[in-house]
Design a protein around this motif. Structure first.
Motif, PDB file in Angstrom:
ATOM      1  N   GLY A  54       0.856  -1.178   0.120  1.00  0.00           N
ATOM      2  CA  GLY A  54      -0.038  -0.009   0.054  1.00  0.00           C
ATOM      3  C   GLY A  54       0.775   1.235   0.140  1.00  0.00           C
ATOM      4  N   TYR A  55       2.226   1.174  -0.144  1.00  0.00           N
ATOM      5  CA  TYR A  55       2.863   2.324  -0.200  1.00  0.00           C
ATOM      6  C   TYR A  55       2.952   3.053  -1.632  1.00  0.00           C
ATOM      7  CZ  TYR A  55       5.586   0.570   3.728  1.00  0.00           C
ATOM      8  OH  TYR A  55       5.776   0.071   5.017  1.00  0.00           O
ATOM      9  N   LYS A  56       3.233   4.340  -1.691  1.00  0.00           N
ATOM     10  CA  LYS A  56       3.211   5.061  -2.808  1.00  0.00           C
ATOM     11  C   LYS A  56       4.499   4.872  -3.729  1.00  0.00           C
ATOM     12  CE  LYS A  56      -0.136   8.730  -1.674  1.00  0.00           C
ATOM     13  NZ  LYS A  56      -1.204   8.282  -2.640  1.00  0.00           N
ATOM     14  N   VAL A  57       4.225   4.859  -4.921  1.00  0.00           N
ATOM     15  CA  VAL A  57       5.724   4.578  -5.652  1.00  0.00           C
ATOM     16  C   VAL A  57       5.690   5.553  -6.898  1.00  0.00           C
ATOM     17  CG1 VAL A  57       7.131   2.795  -6.998  1.00  0.00           C
ATOM     18  CG2 VAL A  57       5.835   2.193  -4.951  1.00  0.00           C
ATOM     19  N   GLY A  58       7.059   6.146  -7.301  1.00  0.00           N
ATOM     20  CA  GLY A  58       6.991   6.639  -8.370  1.00  0.00           C
ATOM     21  C   GLY A  58       8.088   6.014  -9.441  1.00  0.00           C
ATOM     22  N   VAL A  59       7.883   6.074 -10.678  1.00  0.00           N
ATOM     23  CA  VAL A  59       8.482   5.524 -11.550  1.00  0.00           C
ATOM     24  C   VAL A  59       9.057   6.514 -12.645  1.00  0.00           C
ATOM     25  CG1 VAL A  59       8.999   3.636 -13.227  1.00  0.00           C
ATOM     26  CG2 VAL A  59       7.945   3.056 -11.253  1.00  0.00           C
ATOM     27  N   THR A  60      10.272   6.635 -13.119  1.00  0.00           N
ATOM     28  CA  THR A  60      10.886   7.332 -14.113  1.00  0.00           C
ATOM     29  C   THR A  60      11.447   6.315 -15.291  1.00  0.00           C
ATOM     30  OG1 THR A  60      10.828   9.284 -13.285  1.00  0.00           O
ATOM     31  CG2 THR A  60      11.855   9.092 -15.461  1.00  0.00           C
ATOM     32  N   GLU A  90      12.876  16.856 -14.905  1.00  0.00           N
ATOM     33  CA  GLU A  90      11.982  17.903 -14.060  1.00  0.00           C
ATOM     34  C   GLU A  90      10.654  17.424 -13.367  1.00  0.00           C
ATOM     35  OE1 GLU A  90      13.251  21.016 -13.237  1.00  0.00           O
ATOM     36  OE2 GLU A  90      14.940  20.377 -14.084  1.00  0.00           O
ATOM     37  N   LYS A  91      10.221  16.327 -14.095  1.00  0.00           N
ATOM     38  CA  LYS A  91       8.887  15.873 -13.564  1.00  0.00           C
ATOM     39  C   LYS A  91       9.209  14.929 -12.409  1.00  0.00           C
ATOM     40  CE  LYS A  91       6.165  15.732 -17.774  1.00  0.00           C
ATOM     41  NZ  LYS A  91       5.615  14.954 -18.959  1.00  0.00           N
ATOM     42  N   THR A  92      10.381  14.152 -12.374  1.00  0.00           N
ATOM     43  CA  THR A  92      11.103  13.370 -11.512  1.00  0.00           C
ATOM     44  C   THR A  92      11.540  13.967 -10.162  1.00  0.00           C
ATOM     45  OG1 THR A  92      11.800  11.805 -13.195  1.00  0.00           O
ATOM     46  CG2 THR A  92      12.837  11.693 -11.015  1.00  0.00           C
ATOM     47  N   LEU A  93      12.003  15.303 -10.226  1.00  0.00           N
ATOM     48  CA  LEU A  93      12.547  15.846  -9.157  1.00  0.00           C
ATOM     49  C   LEU A  93      11.450  16.007  -7.938  1.00  0.00           C
ATOM     50  CD1 LEU A  93      14.734  18.384 -10.488  1.00  0.00           C
ATOM     51  CD2 LEU A  93      15.487  16.699  -9.186  1.00  0.00           C
ATOM     52  N   PRO A  94      10.333  16.273  -8.255  1.00  0.00           N
ATOM     53  CA  PRO A  94       9.313  16.305  -7.206  1.00  0.00           C
ATOM     54  C   PRO A  94       9.085  15.068  -6.341  1.00  0.00           C
ATOM     55  CG  PRO A  94       8.690  17.424  -8.943  1.00  0.00           C
ATOM     56  CD  PRO A  94       9.691  16.928  -9.476  1.00  0.00           C
ATOM     57  N   MET A  95       9.121  13.977  -7.428  1.00  0.00           N
ATOM     58  CA  MET A  95       8.981  12.704  -6.458  1.00  0.00           C
ATOM     59  C   MET A  95      10.113  12.442  -5.584  1.00  0.00           C
ATOM     60  SD  MET A  95       7.489  10.141  -9.710  1.00  0.00           S
ATOM     61  CE  MET A  95       9.184   9.886 -10.444  1.00  0.00           C
ATOM     62  N   LEU A  96      11.367  12.822  -6.016  1.00  0.00           N
ATOM     63  CA  LEU A  96      12.447  12.618  -5.100  1.00  0.00           C
ATOM     64  C   LEU A  96      12.455  13.625  -3.954  1.00  0.00           C
ATOM     65  CD1 LEU A  96      15.138  12.158  -7.818  1.00  0.00           C
ATOM     66  CD2 LEU A  96      14.269  10.370  -6.155  1.00  0.00           C
ATOM     67  N   GLN A  97      11.452  14.444  -3.844  1.00  0.00           N
ATOM     68  CA  GLN A  97      11.309  15.562  -2.621  1.00  0.00           C
ATOM     69  C   GLN A  97       9.896  15.371  -1.895  1.00  0.00           C
ATOM     70  OE1 GLN A  97      11.092  19.185  -5.027  1.00  0.00           O
ATOM     71  NE2 GLN A  97      13.334  18.939  -5.292  1.00  0.00           N
ATOM     72  N   ASP A  98       9.205  14.109  -2.363  1.00  0.00           N
ATOM     73  CA  ASP A  98       7.896  13.787  -1.711  1.00  0.00           C
ATOM     74  C   ASP A  98       8.184  12.936  -0.766  1.00  0.00           C
ATOM     75  OD1 ASP A  98       5.382  13.349  -0.837  1.00  0.00           O
ATOM     76  OD2 ASP A  98       4.571  13.269  -3.156  1.00  0.00           O
ATOM     77  N   PRO A  99       7.934  13.121   0.748  1.00  0.00           N
ATOM     78  CA  PRO A  99       7.986  12.133   1.680  1.00  0.00           C
ATOM     79  C   PRO A  99       6.967  11.097   1.893  1.00  0.00           C
ATOM     80  CG  PRO A  99       7.118  14.117   2.413  1.00  0.00           C
ATOM     81  CD  PRO A  99       7.336  14.568   1.036  1.00  0.00           C
ATOM     82  N   ASN A 100       6.051  11.488   0.926  1.00  0.00           N
ATOM     83  CA  ASN A 100       4.814  10.512   0.691  1.00  0.00           C
ATOM     84  C   ASN A 100       5.177   9.113   0.017  1.00  0.00           C
ATOM     85  OD1 ASN A 100       3.058  11.540   2.684  1.00  0.00           O
ATOM     86  ND2 ASN A 100       2.541  13.189   1.302  1.00  0.00           N
ATOM     87  N   LYS A 136      20.779  12.886  -2.411  1.00  0.00           N
ATOM     88  CA  LYS A 136      21.162  13.143  -1.171  1.00  0.00           C
ATOM     89  C   LYS A 136      20.164  14.154  -0.274  1.00  0.00           C
ATOM     90  CE  LYS A 136      26.240  12.869  -1.977  1.00  0.00           C
ATOM     91  NZ  LYS A 136      27.321  13.591  -2.418  1.00  0.00           N
ATOM     92  N   ASN A 137      19.366  14.798  -0.902  1.00  0.00           N
ATOM     93  CA  ASN A 137      18.614  15.555  -0.360  1.00  0.00           C
ATOM     94  C   ASN A 137      16.937  14.946  -0.326  1.00  0.00           C
ATOM     95  OD1 ASN A 137      20.108  18.204   0.429  1.00  0.00           O
ATOM     96  ND2 ASN A 137      20.718  17.747  -1.720  1.00  0.00           N
ATOM     97  N   ARG A 138      16.892  13.707  -0.667  1.00  0.00           N
ATOM     98  CA  ARG A 138      15.404  13.113  -0.857  1.00  0.00           C
ATOM     99  C   ARG A 138      14.988  12.917   0.692  1.00  0.00           C
ATOM    100  NH1 ARG A 138      18.953   8.934  -0.479  1.00  0.00           N
ATOM    101  NH2 ARG A 138      17.999   7.066   0.443  1.00  0.00           N
ATOM    102  N   PRO A 139      13.729  12.736   1.179  1.00  0.00           N
ATOM    103  CA  PRO A 139      13.141  12.480   2.504  1.00  0.00           C
ATOM    104  C   PRO A 139      14.003  11.078   2.977  1.00  0.00           C
ATOM    105  CG  PRO A 139      11.360  12.853   1.066  1.00  0.00           C
ATOM    106  CD  PRO A 139      12.718  12.706  -0.019  1.00  0.00           C
ATOM    107  N   ILE A 140      14.283  11.096   4.357  1.00  0.00           N
ATOM    108  CA  ILE A 140      15.094  10.224   4.728  1.00  0.00           C
ATOM    109  C   ILE A 140      14.462   8.678   4.669  1.00  0.00           C
ATOM    110  CG2 ILE A 140      14.022  10.506   7.087  1.00  0.00           C
ATOM    111  CD1 ILE A 140      17.176  10.099   8.178  1.00  0.00           C
ATOM    112  N   ASP A 141      13.211   8.546   4.783  1.00  0.00           N
ATOM    113  CA  ASP A 141      12.663   7.461   4.664  1.00  0.00           C
ATOM    114  C   ASP A 141      12.512   6.829   2.937  1.00  0.00           C
ATOM    115  OD1 ASP A 141      12.574   6.840   7.265  1.00  0.00           O
ATOM    116  OD2 ASP A 141      10.832   8.030   7.463  1.00  0.00           O
ATOM    117  N   GLN A 142      12.898   7.352   2.138  1.00  0.00           N
ATOM    118  CA  GLN A 142      12.423   7.302   0.764  1.00  0.00           C
ATOM    119  C   GLN A 142      13.588   6.292   0.193  1.00  0.00           C
ATOM    120  OE1 GLN A 142      12.999   9.698  -2.876  1.00  0.00           O
ATOM    121  NE2 GLN A 142      10.797   9.961  -2.427  1.00  0.00           N
ATOM    122  N   SER A 143      13.227   5.104  -0.426  1.00  0.00           N
ATOM    123  CA  SER A 143      14.395   4.328  -1.152  1.00  0.00           C
ATOM    124  C   SER A 143      14.481   4.723  -2.474  1.00  0.00           C
ATOM    125  CB  SER A 143      13.990   2.866  -0.981  1.00  0.00           C
ATOM    126  OG  SER A 143      14.401   2.712   0.416  1.00  0.00           O
TER     127      SER A 143
END
Length: 199
Positions: free
Chosen positions: A58-64, A113-123, A151-158
């Motif tokens: 049930g986790y949220k996932v982003g793919v590029t 540029e579309k990927t960067l917001p995913m790498l900044q989203d703690p959800n 390096k600047n992504r949310p700490i819990d994001q893989s």
């Protein structure tokens, strides 16, 4: 109990002690960066397998997808209705098909540029950057900007990064690196790639 059974039991007891000790030492909790590289088949498949695992919980996932985006993608198809999955596609296909560095660079920059917001989203629990290594190899993206985003992504994001010839700085930064090597590949013997097996 036979001698072999006795030896096996002792060996498994010793192994359990080693595994238990490693588990006890693993106390840090955070997201990790995984690089799956090498010339063998299965890098993207492995990445999507972890996407399936995260979605299953049930986790949220982003793919590029940086290279294969114009191809059919069975993995993408099976999850396309999942509200927890966001997919961005570079959309130019294989670089050897376009043969136009300017077009490929512009497409890469746009999807990055579309990927960067995913790498900044703690959800977002997991981000898969499929075939990103080629973008670095061809100079469409700079290693420093990619590392900065990681390096600047949310700490819990893989983050999982796939593709051949991973940049040495990316390998150094990653927490886990797996190298997939060819022993044999059907395509090299003249066998066509198959839908549902190879893509």
């Amino acid at each position: 109990m036979t001698d072999r059974d006795t030896r096996h039991k002792k060996a498994m007891q010793k192994r359990k002690e080693l595994v238990d000790a490693k588990i006890a030492q693993a106390t840090e909790e955070r997201g990790i960066v995984i690089v799956i590289t090498g010339n063998g088949k299965g890098k993207t498949t492995s990445g999507w397998g972890t996407v399936a695992r995260s979605l299953g919980y049930g986790y949220k996932v982003g793919v590029t997808q940086f290279i294969k985006g114009t191809w059919e993608c069975g993995e993408r198809e099976v999850f396309k209705e999942n509200p927890n999955l966001t997919v961005h596609i570079m959309g130019t296909g294989f670089t050897w098909e376009t043969q136009d560095r300017a077009v490929d660079t512009a497409a890469c920059r746009a999807v990055w540029e579309k990927t960067l917001p995913m790498l900044q989203d703690p959800n977002i629990h997991l981000v898969l950057l499929d075939e990103l290594t080629y973008m670095l190899k061809f100079g469409y993206l700079e290693i420093d900007e990619v590392l900065n985003a990681l390096k600047n992504r949310p700490i819990d994001q893989s983050v999982i990064i796939t593709g051949r010839n991973a940049h040495r700085d990316l390998l150094e930064y990653a927490d886990t690196v797996s190298e997939v090597q060819d022993t044999k590949h059907a395509f090299n013997s003249g066998i066509k790639a198959r839908r549902g097996i190879d893509w």
